[in-house]
Structure formats: structure tokens, C-alpha cells
Scaffold this motif. Sequence first.
Motif, PDB file in Angstrom:
ATOM      1  N   PHE A 145       0.820  -1.216   0.000  1.00 24.04           N
ATOM      2  CA  PHE A 145       0.000   0.000   0.000  1.00 24.04           C
ATOM      3  C   PHE A 145       0.858   1.273   0.000  1.00 24.04           C
ATOM      4  N   ARG A 146       0.183   2.382  -0.277  1.00 26.74           N
ATOM      5  CA  ARG A 146       0.853   3.661  -0.428  1.00 26.74           C
ATOM      6  C   ARG A 146       1.756   4.077   0.748  1.00 26.74           C
ATOM      7  N   PRO A 147       1.281   3.975   2.020  1.00 29.37           N
ATOM      8  CA  PRO A 147       2.097   4.562   3.089  1.00 29.37           C
ATOM      9  C   PRO A 147       3.525   4.008   3.144  1.00 29.37           C
ATOM     10  N   VAL A 148       3.652   2.681   3.158  1.00 27.15           N
ATOM     11  CA  VAL A 148       4.993   2.098   3.242  1.00 27.15           C
ATOM     12  C   VAL A 148       5.796   2.472   1.997  1.00 27.15           C
ATOM     13  N   GLN A 149       5.146   2.433   0.853  1.00 26.84           N
ATOM     14  CA  GLN A 149       5.863   2.756  -0.382  1.00 26.84           C
ATOM     15  C   GLN A 149       6.338   4.196  -0.386  1.00 26.84           C
ATOM     16  N   SER A 150       5.531   5.088   0.207  1.00 32.04           N
ATOM     17  CA  SER A 150       5.949   6.496   0.227  1.00 32.04           C
ATOM     18  C   SER A 150       7.191   6.674   1.101  1.00 32.04           C
TER      19      SER A 150
ATOM     20  N   THR B  74      14.675  12.516   4.991  1.00 32.00           N
ATOM     21  CA  THR B  74      13.356  12.455   4.358  1.00 32.00           C
ATOM     22  C   THR B  74      12.650  11.148   4.700  1.00 32.00           C
ATOM     23  N   ASN B  75      13.423  10.078   4.910  1.00 31.68           N
ATOM     24  CA  ASN B  75      12.803   8.833   5.371  1.00 31.68           C
ATOM     25  C   ASN B  75      12.107   9.057   6.713  1.00 31.68           C
ATOM     26  N   ILE B  76      12.792   9.733   7.629  1.00 32.75           N
ATOM     27  CA  ILE B  76      12.215   9.960   8.962  1.00 32.75           C
ATOM     28  C   ILE B  76      11.003  10.878   8.858  1.00 32.75           C
ATOM     29  N   ILE B  77      11.144  11.980   8.117  1.00 32.04           N
ATOM     30  CA  ILE B  77      10.036  12.928   8.002  1.00 32.04           C
ATOM     31  C   ILE B  77       8.818  12.207   7.459  1.00 32.04           C
ATOM     32  N   SER B  78       9.049  11.407   6.410  1.00 34.03           N
ATOM     33  CA  SER B  78       7.886  10.790   5.794  1.00 34.03           C
ATOM     34  C   SER B  78       7.301   9.706   6.694  1.00 34.03           C
ATOM     35  N   GLY B  79       8.151   9.006   7.459  1.00 33.56           N
ATOM     36  CA  GLY B  79       7.630   8.011   8.396  1.00 33.56           C
ATOM     37  C   GLY B  79       6.807   8.646   9.499  1.00 33.56           C
ATOM     38  N   ILE B  80       7.268   9.781  10.015  1.00 36.37           N
ATOM     39  CA  ILE B  80       6.500  10.443  11.073  1.00 36.37           C
ATOM     40  C   ILE B  80       5.184  10.968  10.505  1.00 36.37           C
ATOM     41  N   ALA B  81       5.240  11.473   9.272  1.00 33.35           N
ATOM     42  CA  ALA B  81       4.003  11.958   8.658  1.00 33.35           C
ATOM     43  C   ALA B  81       3.007  10.809   8.493  1.00 33.35           C
ATOM     44  N   VAL B  82       3.495   9.649   8.074  1.00 31.90           N
ATOM     45  CA  VAL B  82       2.602   8.486   7.973  1.00 31.90           C
ATOM     46  C   VAL B  82       2.054   8.127   9.353  1.00 31.90           C
ATOM     47  N   GLY B  83       2.939   8.102  10.339  1.00 28.96           N
ATOM     48  CA  GLY B  83       2.492   7.778  11.692  1.00 28.96           C
ATOM     49  C   GLY B  83       1.416   8.729  12.176  1.00 28.96           C
TER      50      GLY B  83
END
Lengths: 768, 768
Positions: free
Chosen positions: B382-387, B398-407
Motif C-alpha cells: 500500500f501507499r504509506p509504506v511505499q511512500s 526524508t525517510n524519517i520525516i515521511s515516516g513520522i508523517a505516515v504515523g
Amino acid sequence: MHLCRIAAMFFVFQDAPAGASTSNDAIWLWIALGVGALALVAAFVLAKIVLSSDAGTPEMQVISNAIREGAEAFLSRQYRSIAALAIVLAVALYLGYHLSSIPHDRAVALKTVIAFLVGAVCSGLAGFTGMYVSIRANIRTASAARTSLNKALQAALRGGAVTGLVVVALSLIGVGVLFFCFGGLTHPQEVPYELVGFGFGASLVALFAQLGGGIYTKAADVGADLVGKVEAGIPEDDPRNPAVIADLVGDNVGDCAGRGADIFESTAAENVGAMILGAALYPVFGIKGILFPLIVHAINLIASIVGVAIVKTNDTEDPMSALNRGYYVTSFLALGGFAFAIYHMLNGPGVHPAWLLGCGVTGMITAFLFVWITEYYTECKFRPVQSIAEASTTGPATNIISGIAVGMETPAMPVIVISAALLLSYYFGVRGLAEFTGISDYAKGIYGTAIATMGMLSCAAYILAMDTFTDNAGGIIEMSNQPHEVREKTDKLDSAGNTTKALTKGYAIGSASLAAFLLFSAYLEEIKTIVTARVHAAGPLGYMPPGWSFTNINLAEIPVFVGALLGAMLTYLFSSMAIKAVGRTAQMVVKDVRDQFRENPGIMAGTSKPDYARCVSIVTGAALKEMVLPGLLAVGLPVAVGVLFRNFSSVYGAGSSGLNNAGLAMVPTINGVPVNLGGASAVAGLLMVGTISGVLLAMLMNNGGGAWDNAKKWIETGKFGGKNSEAHKAAVVGDTVGDPFKDTAGPSLHVLIKLLATITLVLAPLFL
Amino acid sequence: MHLCRIAAMFFVFQDAPAGASTSNDAIWLWIALGVGALALVAAFVLAKIVLSSDAGTPEMQVISNAIREGAEAFLSRQYRSIAALAIVLAVALYLGYHLSSIPHDRAVALKTVIAFLVGAVCSGLAGFTGMYVSIRANIRTASAARTSLNKALQAALRGGAVTGLVVVALSLIGVGVLFFCFGGLTHPQEVPYELVGFGFGASLVALFAQLGGGIYTKAADVGADLVGKVEAGIPEDDPRNPAVIADLVGDNVGDCAGRGADIFESTAAENVGAMILGAALYPVFGIKGILFPLIVHAINLIASIVGVAIVKTNDTEDPMSALNRGYYVTSFLALGGFAFAIYHMLNGPGVHPAWLLGCGVTGMITAFLFVWITEYYTECKFRPVQSIAEASTTGPATNIISGIAVGMETPAMPVIVISAALLLSYYFGVRGLAEFTGISDYAKGIYGTAIATMGMLSCAAYILAMDTFTDNAGGIIEMSNQPHEVREKTDKLDSAGNTTKALTKGYAIGSASLAAFLLFSAYLEEIKTIVTARVHAAGPLGYMPPGWSFTNINLAEIPVFVGALLGAMLTYLFSSMAIKAVGRTAQMVVKDVRDQFRENPGIMAGTSKPDYARCVSIVTGAALKEMVLPGLLAVGLPVAVGVLFRNFSSVYGAGSSGLNNAGLAMVPTINGVPVNLGGASAVAGLLMVGTISGVLLAMLMNNGGGAWDNAKKWIETGKFGGKNSEAHKAAVVGDTVGDPFKDTAGPSLHVLIKLLATITLVLAPLFL
């Protein structure tokens, strides 16, 4: 302003003076408006002084002009988008009020829409002024740095002070003039409710300004760093980086315009909220209790002007010490003025003004403690930042883990301070008015918390001057290849600017939490007023229980609890959207810079100039697109909850405080049917718990971000291997992660919290 | 158990059967207890089967024995620490109850302390069993993987099922036997309140087990990775890494023992809470409404045994499909059993059982949706993990930023689901009991939400079996140098285990949020009961308003709001402490491994063995030390708030719902003085908003952590450059950051939420 007063004479809502005129006390309104006008003059003079100073070398001007053009292009496109949204909302607002069932609401509809538009325009004006002056002060600061640090500091602070004064003065004048025009001198108890539109207009503009500006500034910053520092290996602010002008533009549109609109909204919302609570105490203080918040802001303006005027430094001192001296002088003057206002306005037979002054002092101490706690969490000399720096030695993962842990720790002390401030100021309020038996302890206590909020805000203009204190001068110096010793001076200013920005974020979130209770209470008062009006309009069919008030937001009822859940969720989802927006926009910057490097190899060789404007235009378009969705979520969710739960079955028992007693009807009824308070209660739950969650999340993000930033700076001073060590690389990761936290999501959450308060105030009639 | 029943005959609290005996309905208690006993037998048989299978090669046994020794050493030291704390708390509890002013409380004191100790012992037993079987099943699973995937899967699931059955059965038997021993069959309306100690005992052990285990497992994991993978460049589970055994021990003591205690606590707390609400509906259902939760868990046990028995797979199928088949069968059986129980127990003249079944179905659908949403946020397709994976291409930041945004996005859908589930099940409850006029809609609706919670928990034993499903087999295979194709089989199990662990976390937090309302309501009922008892004890001096109930937690009152602020803050501070504890402990692991590499160069050369036990012992000591402070904070803050606000001046108007009506006293009074509900109200605010904040933070951390983990795995399948690319390195940073989120702080927050509920239930008398 003069024009406005003349216009007011013909104003459709201007009632003929009734017998209830309080002409003697009206003098306070004129004093407040007069001081507001004088502050605008002072701001104008300050701006003149700053603008008349040397504007630097031609190289510097080229850069400054590029920044100015970029910022103005962004703001003009942004304001057009916001204006379109505001007009749609104004129409919706008018229709919403009109569809409400009773004539009373309809009469209010036009006033609310007018107040909304005035608020929106003033907010836009405040933001624009902030940006306009800040850009021009930047180049003068940079230029002054070539001669002395004192001159540079003064140019920087005075540039900031123009914003601070304009913001507070516009808020004061806007509220004051509307109050007069709507007939506040003759119907002082009703008019404050008609001003809620002003706060909402201010919030709406602030939300989009802060979101759009925040996304812009961090997308440009992160994008420029990723592709410049990390990929191409060129230093920050290097003129070869095509995103560097966009980055500098971002500092102006995010920090200056955004923060200006933010503080404008705070003062506007808190003024209106406090006036509503003052109206509830009309039997005690008369119109003076309603005008008190305006006078506090007049004091704020005078104290801040003096504070700014006395700031001077020399080439060796830390500029922060000079700024702090100004803060202490401002606080001292504000305290004196506050005491004067309390003893002259909130006094009378049976009042104990000393207790009320205690409320104000509580607020001021709270402000100091918040600033101190923020310092503790974000300055290099204390444990939290040092622990992050130390964790960086084992790589970026431990840097991030330790930064988040610090961020999660930060709400603890502020929450305890706010709790104590609420308990104390409530108690002082009750004691100060103990002799009035006709008024509930609750109303007295809440007015106490309102006075504390006023106390906390009584230095707002100076704080804002410190905050919009320029931090672009360094960039201009760097890009125009000035000598090293000039850069050293602007670095000092830069570092002071970083500190003041962190501190004012602490101050802003502190005032937001303290003001939250004031604004809830205003909402509860507003609901009570509307219900009372509707029950009375129903004539003999309506029944109002004696002494009824809407002061019961029962978390044990499902709709309130669901509202609370949704409110807390809103703060998370909103932050997520804001952060993702930064990420997406930053990727566009990265792509454009890579494209430019590839299309034109002369850029990296230094033989040809990058196309700064292309990058600026890309960020502008993307940031404006990205601000819409989170903005609409923030506006839409409370409305959806209120309107949905209004229509819910009465089985949920929401708002029927009558559950407790099997006998008499305890809630207002129309035609025997209890007034359905489900929507109003669910929204109150959303508002309160959304505020709590938002305040905590904002602290996590602001302080975590600030701590990461300074951990990197601390390592750069030579700790743990210094610059370019492994620890430094890890710390750069943390700094980059913290950027969208502390400059986009965190500040936008401040605005979201206020917006929730004003939107619920304005749309209260729709929830019933 | 038989012994216990005999003992009960002489039990000091066993009253002589009164006329109110409901002997016919008592059969349900015996059925529940009988099924519980049978489930223990089934667990014993399953354990026998698992333990009798092949225990692998000597090399494998050496490793397995090292893990077993480490885990047992940790658990024995941990349980000794917890026992000491529990005894101190038991004494404090007894004294606290004793100091309460009326004799009623004193009689309850001993029962509460006994229930507390029984709950604590059962919880410890459940955790120990989980760990005991899981370690032994691991080596058998590893061994079976050498022949067929089906055998390995069955060994793994059966090992997990032993834990699942023991946990649910012990909770059922513990509550059931105490209910009987305390005279529940003769005083069914009073005894449920006396069982709250059982839930508190279970929570307390679970908190420390989850905290200590969670800190242990992630400190060992992060430490081993930092120094092994990053510094020394050796693969995961490499036998040269001195921390590798500690890492494998961690999987057992954190995931198995911790999760076992967590689910034990959930079922215990929710059983007791639902029984209290059943007592409030005694006029409708009699004792059957109180025994209903026990029967639901009996159904749960039977359905789960069948579900586990039918799971089989072949060497090509994804093990997840086989596990899902078992889940569907279990759900289907549980639904049938639930319907049977509703129609036989919650039925009678005027009851509409179809509506009540609707509540249960709502709960089951909620469980499915939570599992589905968790899948969406944490699975690679699904999208979240892929993003997150895509963001890794621009580096760790950017990995961290995007992971926190998903969280931060993750709470949105679950909150909407929970809101809908609460609104629906409340509504169904009101409709199902609409014909009973003597009972408030509120009590009916709340019982509806309780039935929904029961529905959600009706597959808990199977879910727990899936969760404690082994994930150590792979480590044993790796360390004992088995052929590659064996490792491939255990990798499949590993991957299924990761998925089930993420899903059950979603399930656990979902049940926690739904159960939250049940537990609040039980607390409110408890306060009402205590106040009523005290007013009655005051004789003619006491006044009880007709129909009074404590169902008003007014957020607009300062003490409640302050309690709410502190509750939300608690979840942040607690998480911060847990995360920092992992960081500090991991640093000790890093240091020890570095020391071992330096002291003995033969380790890296592969010529000599590292000292695994030294590392295990260091982590053990550190994790146990670190668990104390956050644990005491969680216990101490609600107590402090309750006791402090109990003594607060009445000016705060807390709990005096009488504010609304100027006339009659609306609150209970003793000697003309209103009973001070300030402490009870502030604690309720803390509990409710703490729960909301905790649920959201836990979702952020669990799902964010899971998404980071799988983003790394997705890249390892060859996306964005595959293993060892820059994107992979960035994703490893995110995975490491996510570890303490998803395996320490997140799960500990689940337990914290439940602990807040049980501690407020148990200490309610102290807040009045």
C-alpha cells in the motif's frame, strides 16, 4: 481611522444613544483607539528611519531585490487565493446565519460577515506589512553590519518592531472601531458577540498564511539543503544553488508574514473573547470590564515602544543580552500600566483589585516561565540539547530517537505551569469578586483566567518585534561576498534570531494554552446567549430554567467524547498533512535544482547564474496548492461535527444536564421539547480536547525541532568531533527532520488551535 | 482450581446463601469455569505435543539453551522486582482503604487487596507461561523447518496458542473464582466492585512486564544492530556478535511475556468493568447480565481451540493465508456462540436481543476494520509504506520525516471507526432495552458499548496465539549454520510473524479504545456507589437527590480540565521515558560489545566465542532499573491528582452539577455540605483525555514503526536500488528509529491506558 469614524455616523447599525449610555467610561475606548493610532504613527516613523538608512552595495541590492520580488510574488498569489476562500466563506457564513430560524440571528448575520471581512483584511495587512518592512530592513541590517553591530541590531529590531506595533495596533483599532460602529457604547453587553467574526477572519487568514508560508519556507530550506549541502557539497546560502533565493524568500514569507498573522489572530481572538467574558460581568464593572482588554493592548504598545527604543549594544556584547534588557524594561512598564488599568477600570465597591492584579501577575510569570522552559529545552548549555548531540555520535538513528524523546518530554513542565496558572488565576478571580453574590463563582473565576491571559499578552508587541527580528542579513552578506568580519557580526545576529524565534514560539504556545480556557468560556457564553434568545423568541412556548447556563461539557456523554476523539485526531492529521506537504514541495525543489545543474553546467562552475526565479515560482505554486487541503480540514471538521450532532437523536442525552434530576425540567425547552445541545456539546469537546492535544503536539514539534537545530550548532562549535565529523552528519539529519516540525507543523498548530476557537464562536448558531 | 473451590467453602467472606439466591442462573458461572478449566487442559495437551516433537541438533540446542537461560534469568529478576513493588502497593492499598472513613470501605479493603494479589500472581503466571512455552516452541519450530513448512507453522502456532489459552483461561478462572469466593452468587450487585483489585493487580504486573521487557528487547536489538551491522559490518543474528543472544532473549521476554501480560490485563479489566455495568442492569438481566462477560470468554476459548486446530499449510503457500483461515473460522464460531449467549442470557420480557446482538456484531466488525487499517498502513503493497521507501532515496532525513508523517496520519481512520462503533453500539443498546423505563438511556447505551467490547474481544485467544507466534526460529537456524533452504522456510514464518504482530497491535489498541468507555463508565458507577454508601452511612444527616448519578465529567470546570491536561501530558512523558530508557540501555550494550571485541580479538576472527551471558546480564540489570521510574509515574500521577484535588477549595465548583439550578440541592450532601467530587472529577478528566491521547500516540508509534520496518524490507526486495543502496541505508535508520516506538513505547502505552482505568477504579475511595 478618522474616515472610519465619519462613516460610522451613517453606519446602518449605529443605534441612537439610549438612556443606558456610559459616556464617562467611553473615554477608555477613545484612549485605546488614540494609543493605537499613535502606535501606527510610531511604526511609520520607525519604518522611515530604517528605510532611510544605507541600502548597501549594488551586489547586495541585486540579491535583496530578488528576495523582494519572490516574496511579493508569493504574497500576492497567496492573498488572492485566500481572498477567494474568504469570500466563499463570507457568503456561506451569511447564508448559514440567515438560515438560522430566528430574526435575532438574521440581524446579526450582516454584522458578523462585515466583522469577518474586516478581520481578514486587517490580518492580511498585518502580514503584508511584516513582510514588506522585514525585507527592506534585512538589506539595511546587512549594510549596517559593515560598520557596527549596534547599528545592525537596531536596524533589525526596529524592522521587527514595525511589524509588532502594526499587528497589535491594527488588532486594537479593528476591534475598537467595530465595537463603536456596531453601537457598543449603547449596547455594550451585546456587541462583543457581534465581533466574533473579526476573530474568525483573522484566524482564517492566519491559518492559510502560516500554512502556506510554513510549507514554502521549509520546502525551500529542506530542498536547498538536500540538493546543495548533501548532493552538490556546496555550503548553505551559496549563490550557485538555484534554490538559495527561494530559501531566503521563505524566511520572510514564513517567519515574518506567517508569524505576524499568527500574533494578529491571537490578540484579536483574545480581545474578543475577553470582551465577551467582560460582558458577562457587566453588572460589576459596566463597560469598563469590556474595554479592559483594549486598554491592556494600549499599554502593551506604549511599553513596547519604549522597550524597543532603549535597546542598544556594542561590538563585543551578545546581542541577546541587549534584547533581554529591552524585554525586562517592557515587562516592567507593562506591569505598572497593568496595575494602573486594574485599579482604575476593574475596581469599585466590593471589588478587591489586588486579587485581580494577582491574576495579571500570574499571567506575566507564566510568560516568563514558558520562555525559561523553552530556553532549557532548546539551548546548548542545558542537558536536553547536549544529550541529542551526544546521541549523534552513534549515528542518525540515535540522534532522531533522542530528539523525539526530548520533544516528548517537553510538554511536562509547561503543562504543570499552565495548570498552576489556571488554578491560581481562577482562584484569585473568585476572591477578587467574592462580595458579588449575584454572579456565579464560575463567571468570576473564568474572568480571572482572562485577566491572566491579558497579563501574559501585555508584552506581545515587543515579543513579536524580537521574533520578526531579521535573520536574512547573513544570507545577503554571504551571497554578496562581503568580508569575513562582517559575516561574523551577522552570524551573531543570526544566532540571537534563532534564540528569539524559539522563545517566542514558547511564548505563543503558552498564551494559546492559557487563552484556550478564555475562548472556551466565551463559546459557552455565546451558546447560552443564543439559546436564551431562541427560548425568549418562542414566547410562552419557551421555558428557561432559572439560572441556567451552558457550562456543562460532559465527557461521559458519547457525542462529547466522540467530539473529543475527533478533535485530538484532527491535530495529528493536520500535522501529518503539513509535514507531507513540505516533503512533496521539497522534492519539487530538488528536482528543479538537479535539472538546472544538468541543463546548465556553468552554474556549478560559477560562470553563469542559476535561474532563481524559476525555483521561486515552482515553490510558490506548490506551497499554495498544498495549503488548501489541511486548511479545509481545519475549517470543515468542527462544522461537520456541529451540524451532524445537532441532528442526532436525543438518546445520546448530549447536553441534557437534566439527566441528574428526575423531577423538574432542567434544560431550556421550546414547546416542551428540550433544546438539542448535542451539536454544541460535541463541538465543545472537539474544541477543548483538540486544544489540549494540539498544544502538546506543538510543544513536541517546536522544542524537538529547536533542540535538534541547536544540537547540530553545538557540535559545530567543536564538540564530539566538530563540523564534518560523523556526529555532525548525524546531527544534520536531525536538524533537517526538525525543520518542518518547528517551522511548519508546530506554528500551524498554534493557528489551528485559535481557529478552532474562533470558528466555533462564529458558527455557534449553526450548531443549535 | 478444585482446591480453590474447597478453600472457598471456608473462605472468610463467603456469606450464607440468602433468599435472593439465583441458583438457576448460577449454572452460567459453572459453565464458564468449566470451559476455563478445559482450556487449561487443552493448553497442557498442546504444550505436551509441541514439547514432545524433535528438539533439533546439538548446535541448535546450545543456542536455545543460552536463550532460555537468559530469558529465565531476566524473568526471575524481573518478577522479584515486581513482587516487591506489588507488596508495597498492597500494603498501601490496604491502608488507603482503611483510612477511608466509613466501615463499608474497611470491609472491602481486605477483599480488594486479595483480589489485587491474585490478579498480580495470575498475570505473572500468564506471562511466565508465554515465555516458557515460546522458548521451547522456538527450537522445535526451527527443527521442524528442516522437514516441512507445515510442521514448522503448526509448532509455532501451537506454541503461541498455549499462551493464548492460558492467558484467557486464567483471567476467566481468576475473575470467576473470586466472584464466587466473595459471595457473588448471593450479592451479585456488590461483588463486581470488589473485583477491581484483580484488574489492578493484572495491570500493574503488565505495566512492568511490558516496560521492562520492551526496554530489554529493543535495547538489545538496537544495541546489537548499532555495533554489529553498522560498526562491525556483520549480518543480523551473526554468532560473533556478543549481543546476539540478548537480542533473541529480548524477543521472548518482550514480545511473548510482555504481550501475554498485556492481553491478560485487557481481558481481566474488561471482564470486571463489564460485570460492574452488568450490575447496574441487574433489574433487567439478573445475575446473567453480570456473568455474560465470562461466558463470552468461554466462547472465545472454544472458538480459538478449533481455529488453532484447523490451521495447516504446505511448502508453497504463504503462511499468512493459513493463519487467516484460522482467524475466519474462529470469528465465525465466536459469532455463533455470541448470538447463542445473547439470546439465552441477555433476553427476557421487553428485551430486544437482536439489537444487543447488533452491538456485538459492531464490535466484531470494528476488530476487522482495525486489522484492515493496520494492514493498510504497515504492509508493503500500500501507499504509506511505499511512500516511506521512496522518500528514503533522498536520505535518512526524508525517510524519517515521511515516516513520522505516515504515523501521524494513522489515527484518522481508526478514530472514525471507533467513533462510529461507540455511537452505534450505544444506540443499539438503548433500542434493545427501550421498554425499560426505570433505567436511564445512559445506562442502557453504555451497556451496549460494553457488549460491543465483548464482541471485539471474542477472538482474543486466537489473536494472541497469532501474536506470540514464534519469531526466534530464524535466529536459531542462522546461528547454528543450517542449510539455506531451511532459513528460507523460517524467513517465511518470520515475515508472517511480523505481520501478525503488527495486526495484533492494531487489534489491541482498538479494543483498548472501545473498552475505554466501558472502563470510564465502570469508574463513574463505582464513584456513585461509594458516594451513595457514604451518604447512607451518615443516616439522617445525609441527603441523596433522587435519581442522582455521577455521570457528569464537566470539561469546562478547571479541575477536570487540569486533570485532562495532565493526563495527556502523562502519555507524552511516559513515552519519552520509555524511549530514553531504550537509548541508555542500548548504549550499555554497544559499550559491552565494543569492550568484548577489544578484549578478545578472536571473536571477530571466529576463533573464540563471545561472552553472551555477560551482555545478557548487563541488559537485564539496566532494563529492570529503567522500568521503575516510568512505572512509578504512571501509578503516581493519577493518585496525586485525585488526592490533591479532593482537598481543593469548593470554589472550583468541580463535580457540583448543582451549578445549573439555583433551587434544590442537586448533589449529595452530608450535614448540608455537598460531597466534594473534585478529586473524583479531576481523575476522570485525567483518565478520559489520557486515554484519548494515549491511544493516538500509540497508533502513531505502532504504525509508524511498522511502516518504517516494512519500508526497509520492501527496499530489500530490490526496490529503489535494493539492499546496500543509499536508499536502503536511509531505510535502516528509519527502521532503527521505529524499533523503540513500536516495541517499547507503543505497547507500553496500551498497558498504561488500561492501568489508568484500573488504578482509578481501585483507588476511587481515596479520591472522595
